[in-house]
Design an enzyme around this catalytic site. Structure first.
Site, PDB file in Angstrom:
ATOM      1  N   ARG A  12       0.523   2.938  -6.557  1.00  0.00           N
ATOM      2  CA  ARG A  12       0.235   3.773  -5.376  1.00  0.00           C
ATOM      3  C   ARG A  12       1.381   4.760  -5.107  1.00  0.00           C
ATOM      4  O   ARG A  12       1.152   5.916  -4.761  1.00  0.00           O
ATOM      5  CB  ARG A  12      -0.006   2.890  -4.144  1.00  0.00           C
ATOM      6  CG  ARG A  12      -1.396   2.236  -4.166  1.00  0.00           C
ATOM      7  CD  ARG A  12      -1.461   1.000  -3.292  1.00  0.00           C
ATOM      8  NE  ARG A  12      -1.260   1.252  -1.888  1.00  0.00           N
ATOM      9  CZ  ARG A  12      -0.923   0.307  -0.998  1.00  0.00           C
ATOM     10  NH1 ARG A  12      -0.765  -0.948  -1.410  1.00  0.00           N
ATOM     11  NH2 ARG A  12      -0.773   0.611   0.259  1.00  0.00           N
ATOM     12  N   LYS A  49       1.196   5.648   8.645  1.00  0.00           N
ATOM     13  CA  LYS A  49       0.103   6.558   9.043  1.00  0.00           C
ATOM     14  C   LYS A  49      -0.932   5.823   9.902  1.00  0.00           C
ATOM     15  O   LYS A  49      -1.307   6.279  10.978  1.00  0.00           O
ATOM     16  CB  LYS A  49      -0.602   7.148   7.800  1.00  0.00           C
ATOM     17  CG  LYS A  49       0.332   7.912   6.859  1.00  0.00           C
ATOM     18  CD  LYS A  49      -0.405   8.506   5.677  1.00  0.00           C
ATOM     19  CE  LYS A  49      -1.062   7.482   4.758  1.00  0.00           C
ATOM     20  NZ  LYS A  49      -0.109   6.616   4.024  1.00  0.00           N
ATOM     21  N   ARG A  78      -5.540  13.665  -0.503  1.00  0.00           N
ATOM     22  CA  ARG A  78      -4.663  12.883  -1.388  1.00  0.00           C
ATOM     23  C   ARG A  78      -4.238  13.673  -2.613  1.00  0.00           C
ATOM     24  O   ARG A  78      -3.436  13.210  -3.401  1.00  0.00           O
ATOM     25  CB  ARG A  78      -5.444  11.718  -1.933  1.00  0.00           C
ATOM     26  CG  ARG A  78      -5.482  10.336  -1.331  1.00  0.00           C
ATOM     27  CD  ARG A  78      -4.274   9.838  -0.700  1.00  0.00           C
ATOM     28  NE  ARG A  78      -4.037   8.442  -0.901  1.00  0.00           N
ATOM     29  CZ  ARG A  78      -4.237   7.508   0.021  1.00  0.00           C
ATOM     30  NH1 ARG A  78      -4.717   7.795   1.200  1.00  0.00           N
ATOM     31  NH2 ARG A  78      -3.922   6.276  -0.239  1.00  0.00           N
ATOM     32  N   ARG A 107       3.473  -6.838   4.881  1.00  0.00           N
ATOM     33  CA  ARG A 107       2.042  -6.880   5.159  1.00  0.00           C
ATOM     34  C   ARG A 107       1.311  -7.762   4.141  1.00  0.00           C
ATOM     35  O   ARG A 107       0.358  -8.459   4.485  1.00  0.00           O
ATOM     36  CB  ARG A 107       1.458  -5.467   5.148  1.00  0.00           C
ATOM     37  CG  ARG A 107      -0.021  -5.460   5.537  1.00  0.00           C
ATOM     38  CD  ARG A 107      -0.574  -4.068   5.681  1.00  0.00           C
ATOM     39  NE  ARG A 107      -0.424  -3.320   4.455  1.00  0.00           N
ATOM     40  CZ  ARG A 107      -0.617  -2.006   4.351  1.00  0.00           C
ATOM     41  NH1 ARG A 107      -0.952  -1.309   5.410  1.00  0.00           N
ATOM     42  NH2 ARG A 107      -0.464  -1.395   3.207  1.00  0.00           N
ATOM     43  N   ARG A 119      -3.656  -7.865   1.803  1.00  0.00           N
ATOM     44  CA  ARG A 119      -4.534  -6.758   1.383  1.00  0.00           C
ATOM     45  C   ARG A 119      -4.544  -6.679  -0.147  1.00  0.00           C
ATOM     46  O   ARG A 119      -3.488  -6.802  -0.782  1.00  0.00           O
ATOM     47  CB  ARG A 119      -4.006  -5.445   2.004  1.00  0.00           C
ATOM     48  CG  ARG A 119      -5.081  -4.387   2.137  1.00  0.00           C
ATOM     49  CD  ARG A 119      -4.570  -3.188   2.904  1.00  0.00           C
ATOM     50  NE  ARG A 119      -4.304  -2.058   2.032  1.00  0.00           N
ATOM     51  CZ  ARG A 119      -3.956  -0.851   2.452  1.00  0.00           C
ATOM     52  NH1 ARG A 119      -3.827  -0.620   3.740  1.00  0.00           N
ATOM     53  NH2 ARG A 119      -3.721   0.117   1.607  1.00  0.00           N
TER      54      ARG A 119
HETATM   55  P1  AP5 Z   1       0.682   1.380   7.859  1.00  0.00           P
HETATM   56  O1  AP5 Z   1       0.617   1.987   9.198  1.00  0.00           O
HETATM   57  O2  AP5 Z   1      -0.490   0.631   7.329  1.00  0.00           O
HETATM   58  O3  AP5 Z   1       1.101   2.485   6.800  1.00  0.00           O
HETATM   59  P2  AP5 Z   1       0.195   3.520   6.034  1.00  0.00           P
HETATM   60  O4  AP5 Z   1       1.010   4.750   5.843  1.00  0.00           O
HETATM   61  O5  AP5 Z   1      -1.138   3.659   6.704  1.00  0.00           O
HETATM   62  O6  AP5 Z   1       0.102   2.743   4.664  1.00  0.00           O
HETATM   63  P3  AP5 Z   1      -1.075   2.189   3.804  1.00  0.00           P
HETATM   64  O7  AP5 Z   1      -0.401   1.265   2.830  1.00  0.00           O
HETATM   65  O8  AP5 Z   1      -2.206   1.655   4.584  1.00  0.00           O
HETATM   66  O9  AP5 Z   1      -1.490   3.560   3.140  1.00  0.00           O
HETATM   67  P4  AP5 Z   1      -2.113   3.907   1.827  1.00  0.00           P
HETATM   68  O10 AP5 Z   1      -2.039   5.374   1.875  1.00  0.00           O
HETATM   69  O11 AP5 Z   1      -1.559   3.266   0.612  1.00  0.00           O
HETATM   70  O12 AP5 Z   1      -3.573   3.231   1.986  1.00  0.00           O
HETATM   71  P5  AP5 Z   1      -4.995   3.793   2.355  1.00  0.00           P
HETATM   72  O13 AP5 Z   1      -5.641   2.757   3.158  1.00  0.00           O
HETATM   73  O14 AP5 Z   1      -4.961   5.191   2.836  1.00  0.00           O
HETATM   74  O15 AP5 Z   1       1.991   0.473   7.799  1.00  0.00           O
HETATM   75  C1  AP5 Z   1       2.314  -0.315   6.683  1.00  0.00           C
HETATM   76  C2  AP5 Z   1       3.038  -1.588   7.169  1.00  0.00           C
HETATM   77  O16 AP5 Z   1       4.271  -1.205   7.764  1.00  0.00           O
HETATM   78  C3  AP5 Z   1       2.252  -2.356   8.248  1.00  0.00           C
HETATM   79  O17 AP5 Z   1       2.437  -3.737   8.054  1.00  0.00           O
HETATM   80  C4  AP5 Z   1       2.901  -1.884   9.555  1.00  0.00           C
HETATM   81  O18 AP5 Z   1       2.828  -2.868  10.564  1.00  0.00           O
HETATM   82  C5  AP5 Z   1       4.335  -1.644   9.124  1.00  0.00           C
HETATM   83  N1  AP5 Z   1       4.971  -0.559   9.881  1.00  0.00           N
HETATM   84  C6  AP5 Z   1       4.424   0.655  10.195  1.00  0.00           C
HETATM   85  N2  AP5 Z   1       5.305   1.387  10.902  1.00  0.00           N
HETATM   86  C7  AP5 Z   1       6.439   0.627  11.010  1.00  0.00           C
HETATM   87  C8  AP5 Z   1       7.713   0.834  11.637  1.00  0.00           C
HETATM   88  N3  AP5 Z   1       8.024   1.988  12.278  1.00  0.00           N
HETATM   89  N4  AP5 Z   1       8.621  -0.156  11.568  1.00  0.00           N
HETATM   90  C9  AP5 Z   1       8.327  -1.328  10.917  1.00  0.00           C
HETATM   91  N5  AP5 Z   1       7.140  -1.592  10.330  1.00  0.00           N
HETATM   92  C10 AP5 Z   1       6.217  -0.614  10.366  1.00  0.00           C
HETATM   93  O19 AP5 Z   1      -5.683   3.853   0.898  1.00  0.00           O
HETATM   94  C11 AP5 Z   1      -5.912   2.688   0.139  1.00  0.00           C
HETATM   95  C12 AP5 Z   1      -6.604   3.077  -1.168  1.00  0.00           C
HETATM   96  O20 AP5 Z   1      -7.893   3.667  -0.869  1.00  0.00           O
HETATM   97  C13 AP5 Z   1      -5.889   4.128  -2.029  1.00  0.00           C
HETATM   98  O21 AP5 Z   1      -4.888   3.580  -2.862  1.00  0.00           O
HETATM   99  C14 AP5 Z   1      -7.082   4.693  -2.826  1.00  0.00           C
HETATM  100  O22 AP5 Z   1      -7.472   3.828  -3.872  1.00  0.00           O
HETATM  101  C15 AP5 Z   1      -8.194   4.711  -1.785  1.00  0.00           C
HETATM  102  N6  AP5 Z   1      -8.240   5.983  -1.027  1.00  0.00           N
HETATM  103  C16 AP5 Z   1      -8.033   6.169   0.307  1.00  0.00           C
HETATM  104  N7  AP5 Z   1      -8.130   7.458   0.629  1.00  0.00           N
HETATM  105  C17 AP5 Z   1      -8.413   8.118  -0.516  1.00  0.00           C
HETATM  106  C18 AP5 Z   1      -8.608   9.481  -0.843  1.00  0.00           C
HETATM  107  N8  AP5 Z   1      -8.520  10.447   0.093  1.00  0.00           N
HETATM  108  N9  AP5 Z   1      -8.872   9.797  -2.138  1.00  0.00           N
HETATM  109  C19 AP5 Z   1      -8.980   8.860  -3.091  1.00  0.00           C
HETATM  110  N10 AP5 Z   1      -8.790   7.547  -2.853  1.00  0.00           N
HETATM  111  C20 AP5 Z   1      -8.500   7.180  -1.582  1.00  0.00           C
END
Ligand code: AP5
Length: 192
Positions: A144, A13, A88, A127, A133
């Protein structure tokens, strides 16, 4: 264009939103990034969120909605935004729907990046090794994924029922996935 990117942790994402932001010329709003900035700043909100995030659980809906309302009301969202990490759960989906109705800016697209679990785990492990992270450790990743499957997956159904969902294969090179997302948006991609 108002677009929400949906998908499990590690589905790409954030990676795709960073590219789409340039392509669509609208801001990328990541609730994870907003929360990490609060944690880094040591704010009251950041202190509240830090442990919850490290465990891989969801931060409270009230905190998130306040943060989102604040961000969406800024001038740079006049032509839309790309939302990543929100909603979420169904409470957040309803709150977002109500917020967008109130400001007269309905969501145009919900795009789900579909990636098998083994690959999600592999990407996040990559990552973790590269960036360290706080929530990329195996225990938090398990949590997660569980939270995603139990609380966030119903949000996909929410957008399907609203006729806004497009599922995109998130496996492949970054450019390939990007092109698939852009094709999914093609009919209105150049409309502000
Ligand atoms: P990346 O692009 O970072 O993937 P992502 O889907 O954004 O994954 P995240 O792990 O960042 O998402 P998340 O939903 O767990 O975390 P968030 O920050 O929202 O890619 C991941 C890796 O894969 C990278 O190394 C990238 O380079 C690689 N990659 C990507 N595409 C690729 C491809 N095609 N081929 C190969 N490699 C690839 O949330 C974190 C925390 O914040 C949550 O757990 C929660 O505690 C809190 N939080 C955030 N939003 C809320 C909410 N709305 N409500 C409550 N708590 C929340």
């Amino acid at each position: 264009m108002r677009l929400v990117l949906l998908g499990a942790p590690g589905s790409g994402k954030g990676t795709q939103a960073a590219r789409l932001k340039e392509h669509l010329q609208v801001p990328h709003i990541s609730t994870g990034d907003l929360l990490r900035a609060e944690v880094a700043a040591g704010s009251k909100l950041g202190l509240e969120a830090k442990e919850v995030m490290a465990r891989g659980e969801l931060v409270s809906d009230a905190i998130l909605l306040g943060m989102l309302e604040d961000r969406v009301s800024r001038a740079d969202t006049a032509n839309g935004f790309i939302l990543d990490g929100y909603p979420r759960n169904l409470t957040q989906a309803d709150a977002l729907d109500a917020l967008l109705k109130r400001i007269g800016q309905p969501m145009d697209y919900a795009v789900q990046l579909d990636v098998p679990t083994e690959l999600l785990v592999e990407r996040i492990a990559g990552r973790a090794a590269a960036e360290g992270r706080a929530d990329d450790n195996p225990e938090s990743v398990r949590k997660r994924l569980e939270v995603y499957n139990t609380q966030t997956a119903p949000v996909i159904e929410f957008y399907r029922q609203h006729g806004q969902l497009t599922v995109v294969d998130g496996v492949g090179a970054l450019d390939e996935v990007f092109n698939r997302v852009v094709s999914a948006l093609a009919p209105t991609a150049d409309v502000g």
